[in-house]
Scaffold this motif. Structure first.
Motif, PDB file in Angstrom:
ATOM      1  N   PHE A  95       0.801  -1.224   0.000  1.00 17.89           N
ATOM      2  CA  PHE A  95       0.000   0.000   0.000  1.00 17.89           C
ATOM      3  C   PHE A  95       0.843   1.288   0.000  1.00 17.89           C
ATOM      4  N   ASN A  96       1.793   1.430   0.921  1.00 18.89           N
ATOM      5  CA  ASN A  96       2.639   2.628   0.997  1.00 18.89           C
ATOM      6  C   ASN A  96       1.828   3.910   1.162  1.00 18.89           C
ATOM      7  N   LEU A  97       0.786   3.842   1.978  1.00 17.00           N
ATOM      8  CA  LEU A  97      -0.013   5.030   2.284  1.00 17.00           C
ATOM      9  C   LEU A  97       0.538   5.714   3.531  1.00 17.00           C
ATOM     10  N   PHE A  98       0.283   7.016   3.639  1.00 14.82           N
ATOM     11  CA  PHE A  98       0.622   7.737   4.859  1.00 14.82           C
ATOM     12  C   PHE A  98      -0.401   7.340   5.920  1.00 14.82           C
ATOM     13  N   PRO A  99       0.010   6.684   7.003  1.00 21.63           N
ATOM     14  CA  PRO A  99      -0.966   6.069   7.901  1.00 21.63           C
ATOM     15  C   PRO A  99      -1.777   7.039   8.745  1.00 21.63           C
ATOM     16  N   ASN A 100      -1.242   8.222   9.028  1.00 17.92           N
ATOM     17  CA  ASN A 100      -1.880   9.096  10.003  1.00 17.92           C
ATOM     18  C   ASN A 100      -2.569  10.312   9.411  1.00 17.92           C
ATOM     19  N   VAL A 101      -2.721  10.333   8.095  1.00 17.85           N
ATOM     20  CA  VAL A 101      -3.503  11.399   7.461  1.00 17.85           C
ATOM     21  C   VAL A 101      -4.669  10.770   6.720  1.00 17.85           C
ATOM     22  N   SER A 102      -5.638  11.552   6.374  1.00 18.64           N
ATOM     23  CA  SER A 102      -6.870  11.016   5.797  1.00 18.64           C
ATOM     24  C   SER A 102      -6.640  10.397   4.421  1.00 18.64           C
ATOM     25  N   VAL A 103      -7.590   9.567   4.047  1.00 18.83           N
ATOM     26  CA  VAL A 103      -7.599   8.969   2.716  1.00 18.83           C
ATOM     27  C   VAL A 103      -7.555  10.062   1.650  1.00 18.83           C
ATOM     28  N   LEU A 104      -8.344  11.120   1.846  1.00 21.11           N
ATOM     29  CA  LEU A 104      -8.378  12.211   0.870  1.00 21.11           C
ATOM     30  C   LEU A 104      -7.003  12.852   0.730  1.00 21.11           C
ATOM     31  N   GLU A 105      -6.314  13.077   1.855  1.00 21.47           N
ATOM     32  CA  GLU A 105      -4.987  13.693   1.810  1.00 21.47           C
ATOM     33  C   GLU A 105      -3.983  12.777   1.118  1.00 21.47           C
ATOM     34  N   ASN A 106      -4.105  11.468   1.301  1.00 21.49           N
ATOM     35  CA  ASN A 106      -3.231  10.517   0.616  1.00 21.49           C
ATOM     36  C   ASN A 106      -3.373  10.635  -0.896  1.00 21.49           C
ATOM     37  N   ILE A 107      -4.596  10.793  -1.358  1.00 22.79           N
ATOM     38  CA  ILE A 107      -4.828  10.886  -2.801  1.00 22.79           C
ATOM     39  C   ILE A 107      -4.377  12.244  -3.342  1.00 22.79           C
TER      40      ILE A 107
END
Length: 223
Positions: A95-107
């Motif tokens: 995944f490599n998502l930023f874990p502590n920010v929102s889904v919207l901010e990741n996108i």
């Protein structure tokens, strides 16, 4: 359709403490625009090495690679970054998502790196969340959603800058069967819209859903 990827006699040699390991043995490969291909083979056969070169995350030791009609040989790191940012979206098994920010901010993140305004990035991120069926999760963090939903967020993020190519490395590897099927259906929808999809997988059933399967063994394409 014209070729969006054209690799000729790609060799990759890793050097460590005086020892050489040849990971790719003269790979030649073309991918047509709008194609959906699967790359398969056992662990250690060179799939990830090839994917990293196709994604401009690494370079070949020798051989040539043209992406979207541009020869990448001799490009600076900055030129490769600009070409990669505008041409390729990545979907990773982990995944490599930023874990502590929102889904919207990741996108939004890739769009902000590309210089898009905050308002426009937010608008497009919301649009992409709707496209992957997660508009109700925009304020959740990745820690608050399931693995299948995380991968849908990753796909939305990969589409953020409207690239020509989506590169997916074992995109269903961490998912249950139902979630994996949902993700594969989404790749099919993306491909039907004209995006080129290149997917590495160990799963023969998933590979069969691609237009073409490329099988690798010991750093070679065998069929």
């Amino acid at each position: 359709m014209p070729d969006i990827i054209d690799c000729r006699k790609i060799v990759k040699i890793y050097r460590d403490q005086g020892l050489n390991f040849k990971a790719l043995h003269g790979i030649s490969l073309t991918v047509a625009e709008g194609e959906f291909i699967a790359i398969t083979g056992p662990s250690g056969c060179g799939k990830s090495t090839l994917l990293n070169i196709l994604g401009l995350l690494d370079g070949p030791t020798s051989g040539s690679y043209a992406l979207a009609g541009k020869n990448t040989a001799g490009m600076s790191d900055g030129e490769k970054t600009a070409l990669r940012r505008g041409s390729i979206g990545f979907v990773f098994q982990s995944f490599n998502l930023f874990p502590n920010v929102s889904v919207l901010e990741n996108i939004k993140a890739p769009m902000r790196y590309a210089g898009l305004s905050g308002a426009e990035a937010a608008r497009r991120a919301a649009e992409l969340l709707r496209a992957v069926g997660l508009e109700d999760k925009s304020k959740n963090t990745p820690l608050q959603i399931s693995g299948g939903q995380k991968q849908r967020v990753c796909i939305a993020r990969a589409l953020a800058n409207d690239p020509k190519i989506i590169i997916a490395d074992e995109p269903t590897g961490n998912l249950d069967v139902k979630s994996g099927e949902s993700v594969m259906n989404l790749f099919g929808e993306i491909n039907a819209k004209g995006y080129t999809v290149i997917m590495v997988t160990h799963d023969a059933a998933l590979a069969a859903r691609a237009h073409r399967t490329i099988k690798m063994l010991d750093g070679n394409i065998i069929c």
